[in-house]
Write a protein that holds these residues in place. Structure first.
Motif, mmCIF file in Angstrom:
data_model
loop_
_atom_site.group_PDB
_atom_site.id
_atom_site.type_symbol
_atom_site.label_atom_id
_atom_site.label_comp_id
_atom_site.label_asym_id
_atom_site.label_seq_id
_atom_site.Cartn_x
_atom_site.Cartn_y
_atom_site.Cartn_z
ATOM 1 N N GLN A 117 0.831 -1.206 0.000
ATOM 2 C CA GLN A 117 0.000 0.000 0.000
ATOM 3 C C GLN A 117 0.866 1.257 0.000
ATOM 4 O OE1 GLN A 117 -2.390 0.132 3.634
ATOM 5 N NE2 GLN A 117 -0.929 -1.231 4.610
ATOM 6 N N HIS A 118 0.270 2.345 -0.475
ATOM 7 C CA HIS A 118 0.956 3.628 -0.563
ATOM 8 C C HIS A 118 1.257 4.153 0.843
ATOM 9 C CE1 HIS A 118 1.583 7.910 -1.507
ATOM 10 N NE2 HIS A 118 1.881 7.495 -2.730
ATOM 11 N N PRO A 119 2.373 4.866 1.008
ATOM 12 C CA PRO A 119 2.709 5.394 2.345
ATOM 13 C C PRO A 119 1.655 6.340 2.906
ATOM 14 C CG PRO A 119 4.242 6.187 0.649
ATOM 15 C CD PRO A 119 3.473 5.075 0.046
ATOM 16 N N TYR A 120 0.919 7.044 2.047
ATOM 17 C CA TYR A 120 -0.140 7.916 2.556
ATOM 18 C C TYR A 120 -1.230 7.090 3.237
ATOM 19 C CZ TYR A 120 -4.057 11.158 2.741
ATOM 20 O OH TYR A 120 -5.111 11.920 3.178
ATOM 21 N N ALA A 121 -1.584 5.938 2.652
ATOM 22 C CA ALA A 121 -2.607 5.086 3.254
ATOM 23 C C ALA A 121 -2.167 4.588 4.623
ATOM 24 C CB ALA A 121 -2.910 3.905 2.334
ATOM 25 N N VAL A 122 -0.876 4.286 4.756
ATOM 26 C CA VAL A 122 -0.349 3.827 6.041
ATOM 27 C C VAL A 122 -0.389 4.948 7.069
ATOM 28 C CG1 VAL A 122 1.742 3.056 7.225
ATOM 29 C CG2 VAL A 122 1.094 2.026 5.050
ATOM 30 N N ALA A 123 0.079 6.127 6.682
ATOM 31 C CA ALA A 123 0.052 7.267 7.607
ATOM 32 C C ALA A 123 -1.374 7.573 8.054
ATOM 33 C CB ALA A 123 0.692 8.484 6.940
ATOM 34 N N VAL A 152 6.241 8.351 5.333
ATOM 35 C CA VAL A 152 5.253 8.122 6.388
ATOM 36 C C VAL A 152 5.555 9.026 7.583
ATOM 37 C CG1 VAL A 152 4.369 6.453 8.075
ATOM 38 C CG2 VAL A 152 4.698 5.759 5.694
ATOM 39 N N GLY A 153 6.832 9.093 7.965
ATOM 40 C CA GLY A 153 7.224 9.914 9.108
ATOM 41 C C GLY A 153 6.957 11.392 8.883
ATOM 42 N N GLU A 154 7.232 11.884 7.678
ATOM 43 C CA GLU A 154 6.980 13.302 7.397
ATOM 44 C C GLU A 154 5.489 13.613 7.444
ATOM 45 O OE1 GLU A 154 8.907 15.213 4.185
ATOM 46 O OE2 GLU A 154 10.829 14.190 4.497
ATOM 47 N N LEU A 155 4.666 12.709 6.949
ATOM 48 C CA LEU A 155 3.222 12.920 6.995
ATOM 49 C C LEU A 155 2.714 12.946 8.427
ATOM 50 C CD1 LEU A 155 2.237 10.618 4.012
ATOM 51 C CD2 LEU A 155 1.812 13.084 4.129
ATOM 52 N N MET A 184 -1.478 13.769 13.952
ATOM 53 C CA MET A 184 -0.972 12.748 14.860
ATOM 54 C C MET A 184 -0.253 13.399 16.035
ATOM 55 S SD MET A 184 -0.915 9.438 15.053
ATOM 56 C CE MET A 184 -0.104 8.130 15.943
ATOM 57 N N PRO A 185 -0.720 13.208 17.279
ATOM 58 C CA PRO A 185 0.003 13.766 18.433
ATOM 59 C C PRO A 185 1.418 13.198 18.506
ATOM 60 C CG PRO A 185 -2.189 13.010 19.058
ATOM 61 C CD PRO A 185 -1.951 12.513 17.667
ATOM 62 N N ALA A 186 2.360 14.038 18.880
ATOM 63 C CA ALA A 186 3.767 13.628 18.889
ATOM 64 C C ALA A 186 4.016 12.424 19.790
ATOM 65 C CB ALA A 186 4.636 14.802 19.319
ATOM 66 N N GLU A 243 19.782 4.885 9.111
ATOM 67 C CA GLU A 243 19.251 6.097 8.490
ATOM 68 C C GLU A 243 17.896 6.492 9.069
ATOM 69 O OE1 GLU A 243 19.232 5.755 4.262
ATOM 70 O OE2 GLU A 243 21.357 5.198 4.134
ATOM 71 N N LEU A 244 17.121 5.497 9.470
ATOM 72 C CA LEU A 244 15.767 5.766 9.966
ATOM 73 C C LEU A 244 15.690 5.854 11.488
ATOM 74 C CD1 LEU A 244 13.849 3.291 7.645
ATOM 75 C CD2 LEU A 244 13.785 5.795 7.510
ATOM 76 N N GLY A 245 16.763 5.501 12.180
ATOM 77 C CA GLY A 245 16.711 5.438 13.634
ATOM 78 C C GLY A 245 15.842 4.294 14.120
ATOM 79 N N ALA A 246 15.788 3.201 13.345
ATOM 80 C CA ALA A 246 14.970 2.033 13.684
ATOM 81 C C ALA A 246 15.791 1.024 14.469
ATOM 82 C CB ALA A 246 14.423 1.388 12.416
ATOM 83 N N VAL A 247 15.133 0.274 15.335
ATOM 84 C CA VAL A 247 15.796 -0.768 16.114
ATOM 85 C C VAL A 247 16.051 -1.969 15.210
ATOM 86 C CG1 VAL A 247 15.584 -2.345 18.065
ATOM 87 C CG2 VAL A 247 14.672 -0.017 18.234
#
Length: 345
Positions: A78-84, A134-137, A162-164, A185-189
């Motif tokens: 799915q598109h990142p907008y749909a996920v956000a 997704v993160g920017e949205l 989305m509340p922080a 790059e993403l700061g992901a675990v």
């Protein structure tokens, strides 16, 4: 357990689909048991052969007070907008956060069926771009314009905002260099399917610092009890072994290749590390099997190495949730007691 170790993340895995009429209650029951045992959250798989993970995540949220759904996110679906939009909507409806398990791979046949012929390392580049959008949205800084190789949007707003404090934590496979690079790059675990130290050299545990592992645990009062349970749950199967080899040939994932090449007891006869369930295609991760003392020692090595995320295999019995949590509770209590011992001059 969460109060004792705020930096420790313990996830269960939601059971796979069963009878359609019963599956919703299966998910909800598993979620409630995991929450009662003190788990942080529950991994929800996503691939061509399972149900929509967002529907399952909704049930996890409705059945619990604070358990975090860890939703597997594959860009090809799915598109990142749909996920956000889904994440922001769940936050608005439930006031709860989710976590994202960023997935670049899948069975080659599954990707081919979807018309996706993207190479392994390029899939991680696409995944990085996907997660950034997704993160920017979700960041809520206004309409987003994004120019990437794989995704482009123009002045795209996201509603609801989305509340922080509900922004999702990110997890990603750390088995390949491409995955580890994307994680940085993403700061992901980064999450790995761990090997015993003999298979990775003296620094095997050091690779886990700041990351996580995907593993199963069967611990009992005695070695005999543990292995009787293990073999009853995961009997050796020639058909399963053939299925696992076929799955190996249908995947370009580094972790699948590495684990497929492992022997049943790669850590030696005295190690609790067991590849039996993986080799018989009963599950997709190694297991630690043995007495409480032996399994505790092995898990302690992961903790000592700085591993703070544990994604456990699907529980086979209701008692598994509390039994698994008890391993970490014992170890955390010992560490707390050791830290509070007075220093003798």
């Amino acid at each position: 357990m969460a109060d004792d170790a705020p930096d420790l993340r313990l996830f269960t895995t939601v059971p796979p689909p069963a009878d359609p009429g019963d599956y919703r209650e299966t998910v909800r029951r598993a979620a409630r048991l995991a929450e009662a045992a003190g788990f942080t959250g529950a991994l929800v798989y996503s691939d061509n052969n399972t149900v929509d993970p967002w529907v399952v995540a909704q049930d996890v949220l409705e059945a619990t007070g604070h358990l975090v759904p860890l939703v597997a996110l594959q860009p090809v679906y799915q598109h990142p907008y749909a996920v956000a939009k889904r994440i922001a909507t769940l936050g608005a409806v439930h006031g709860r956060r989710i976590a994202l398990n960023l997935v670049a791979g899948a069975a080659v046949g599954d990707l081919a069926a979807l018309g996706d012929e993207t190479a392994h390392d390029e899939r991680y580049e696409r995944l990085t771009e996907y997660a950034r959008l997704v993160g920017e949205l979700l960041a809520g800084r206004g309409p987003v314009t994004f120019e990437g190789r794989h995704y482009r949007v123009r002045a795209l707003p996201l509603t609801p905002a989305m509340p922080a404090h509900l922004l999702p934590e990110l997890y990603i496979s750390g088995s390949s260099e491409a995955g580890r690079r994307a994680g940085r790059e993403l700061g992901a675990v980064p999450v790995r399917y761990p090997e015993p130290p003999g298979a990775t050299g003296p620094d095997g545990y050091a690779q886990l610092r700041g990351g996580g592992v995907r593993i199963g645990i069967i611990a009992r009062d005695t070695e005999r009890e543990a292995w009787e349970t293990a073999h009853r749950r995961f009997p050796a199967s020639r058909a399963g072994r053939i299925a696992q080899l076929m799955a190996r040939n249908a995947s370009d994932s580094h972790w699948v290749a590495r684990l497929s090449a492992a022997e049943e007891f790669p850590g030696g006869p005295d190690s609790p590390y067991w590849m039996g369930p993986f080799r018989s295609y009963a599950t997709f991760c190694p297991y630690l099997v043995g007495s409480h003392a032996k399994v505790d020692r092995e898990v302690a090595r992961y903790l000592d190495a700085g591993c703070r995320t544990f994604i456990m295999d699907t529980a086979r019995e209701d008692a598994d949730y509390a039994a698994t949590a008890a391993v970490f509770d014992r170890l955390l209590r010992r560490r707390t007691a050791a830290d509070t011992q007075p220093v003798t001059p």
